[in-house]
Structures are given as C-alpha cells and as structure tokens.
Design a protein around this motif. Structure first.
Motif, short mmCIF file in Angstrom:
data_model
loop_
_atom_site.label_atom_id
_atom_site.label_comp_id
_atom_site.label_asym_id
_atom_site.label_seq_id
_atom_site.Cartn_x
_atom_site.Cartn_y
_atom_site.Cartn_z
N GLU A 1 0.81 -1.22 0.00
CA GLU A 1 0.00 0.00 0.00
C GLU A 1 0.84 1.28 0.00
OE1 GLU A 1 -3.73 -1.75 2.66
OE2 GLU A 1 -2.22 -0.49 3.60
N VAL A 2 2.10 1.19 0.38
CA VAL A 2 2.94 2.40 0.41
C VAL A 2 3.44 2.79 -0.98
CG1 VAL A 2 3.63 2.03 2.81
CG2 VAL A 2 5.14 1.25 0.96
N VAL A 3 3.30 1.91 -1.96
CA VAL A 3 3.71 2.25 -3.33
C VAL A 3 2.85 3.43 -3.80
CG1 VAL A 3 3.81 1.44 -5.72
CG2 VAL A 3 4.53 -0.06 -3.85
N ASN A 4 3.50 4.41 -4.41
CA ASN A 4 2.89 5.66 -4.86
C ASN A 4 2.53 6.61 -3.72
OD1 ASN A 4 3.09 4.97 -7.62
ND2 ASN A 4 1.22 3.75 -7.44
N GLU A 5 2.99 6.31 -2.52
CA GLU A 5 2.78 7.20 -1.38
C GLU A 5 4.07 7.99 -1.12
OE1 GLU A 5 0.09 7.71 0.66
OE2 GLU A 5 -1.17 6.33 -0.49
N GLN A 6 3.91 9.21 -0.63
CA GLN A 6 5.05 10.07 -0.32
C GLN A 6 5.49 9.85 1.12
OE1 GLN A 6 4.64 14.48 0.10
NE2 GLN A 6 5.81 14.45 -1.81
N LEU A 7 6.80 9.73 1.33
CA LEU A 7 7.33 9.62 2.69
C LEU A 7 7.21 10.99 3.34
CD1 LEU A 7 8.79 7.75 4.75
CD2 LEU A 7 10.92 8.71 3.89
N SER A 8 6.43 11.07 4.40
CA SER A 8 6.13 12.36 5.02
C SER A 8 7.01 12.68 6.22
CB SER A 8 4.65 12.42 5.42
OG SER A 8 4.33 11.34 6.27
N ALA A 9 7.58 11.66 6.87
CA ALA A 9 8.41 11.92 8.06
C ALA A 9 9.24 10.69 8.40
CB ALA A 9 7.54 12.29 9.26
N ILE A 10 10.33 10.94 9.10
CA ILE A 10 11.13 9.86 9.68
C ILE A 10 11.34 10.22 11.14
CG2 ILE A 10 13.34 8.63 9.68
CD1 ILE A 10 13.58 9.24 6.71
N SER A 11 11.07 9.27 12.01
CA SER A 11 11.25 9.49 13.45
C SER A 11 12.32 8.54 13.97
CB SER A 11 9.93 9.24 14.20
OG SER A 11 8.93 10.12 13.76
N PHE A 12 13.32 9.10 14.61
CA PHE A 12 14.40 8.31 15.21
C PHE A 12 14.08 8.17 16.69
CE2 PHE A 12 16.13 10.39 11.50
CZ PHE A 12 16.84 9.39 10.88
N VAL A 13 13.70 6.97 17.09
CA VAL A 13 13.34 6.68 18.46
C VAL A 13 14.48 5.88 19.09
CG1 VAL A 13 11.50 5.71 19.93
CG2 VAL A 13 10.93 6.66 17.69
N HIS A 14 14.47 5.72 20.37
CA HIS A 14 15.59 5.07 21.08
C HIS A 14 16.06 3.78 20.43
CE1 HIS A 14 18.08 3.63 24.32
NE2 HIS A 14 17.34 2.54 24.40
N ASP A 15 15.15 2.86 20.13
CA ASP A 15 15.58 1.56 19.61
C ASP A 15 14.89 1.16 18.30
OD1 ASP A 15 13.15 1.21 20.81
OD2 ASP A 15 13.68 -0.64 21.86
N TYR A 16 14.35 2.14 17.58
CA TYR A 16 13.76 1.86 16.27
C TYR A 16 13.64 3.16 15.48
CZ TYR A 16 9.32 3.29 18.44
OH TYR A 16 8.32 3.97 19.09
N ILE A 17 13.31 3.01 14.20
CA ILE A 17 13.10 4.15 13.32
C ILE A 17 11.74 3.96 12.65
CG2 ILE A 17 13.91 5.39 11.25
CD1 ILE A 17 16.71 4.34 11.89
N GLU A 18 10.97 5.04 12.56
CA GLU A 18 9.69 5.00 11.87
C GLU A 18 9.77 5.78 10.57
OE1 GLU A 18 6.34 4.33 15.28
OE2 GLU A 18 6.53 6.33 14.43
#
Length: 117
Positions: free
Chosen positions: A9-26
C-alpha cells in the motif's frame, strides 16, 4: 508474510516523516508507518550507508518528500523500497547480533491490525 501483506500500500505514497526513536526508526507515509527495529541501509549509485554510521541520519532524511516507487520482499531476508530520487531503502529482516524477535512492523493506519515481520 509475503502473500497477504498490506505493505504494498505504500507504493505511490510520499514519505512524510522519519522518526528516530531510542531503539527503532519509523518511516511515515502519512497514516501508514513502517517501523524498523533493525539497522536500515540506504543504497544509491555505488554508495551504501547503514544506520547509525556517520551521516546516515541525513541520508535517510533525504527520502522525506520522495514517493515510494516499489516494494520488494525477500522472504525472511529483507524488504526493499525504491524511491523517486533513485535511492533504495533496505530493511533487514534478520539480525542475529541483536537477537531481535521482531525486525519490522507495518502499521497500515488508525485502528487497523499491525503486521509483524
């Protein structure tokens, strides 16, 4: 989990943000979220950089505003997302060094079931 995934479902979607959290990345595609517990790799041209190497945060942030062109799933190995700026994000699904039970989550939206990889 390659047959019944909503990750495509993310195909053709724009990446809107990246969040760097303590032990993972969103990686956020508006309401859709890819949550990586392993160290993602960014590949472009002959260059490959793995988080948390020097400069990797800036390189990953260069994907913000770009559109996901494709998702390739290599079962039990990695997930690749190709972007409109000709960069490829690779999320390893295994990392024996860290002893992780879960490598990635896909959150398809509010009140929808999370996929665990």
């Amino acid at each position: 989990m390659t047959d019944d995934t909503g990750l495509l479902e993310v195909v053709n979607e724009q990446l809107s943000a990246i969040s760097f959290v303590h032990d993972y990345i969103e990686f956020q595609f508006n309401e859709k979220i890819i949550r990586s517990f392993t160290c993602p790799i960014l590949r472009y041209g002959a260059r490959e950089i793995r988080y948390p190497e020097n400069g990797s945060r800036d390189d990953l942030c260069s994907l913000i505003g770009c559109t996901a062109n494709y998702v390739t799933i290599l079962a039990d190995e990695e997930i690749k997302l190709g972007f409109s700026n000709n960069k490829e994000l690779i999320i390893p699904l295994t990392n024996a060094d860290e002893g992780l039970l879960e490598a990635m989550h896909y959150v398809p939206g509010h009140n929808r079931p999370i996929e665990v990889w």
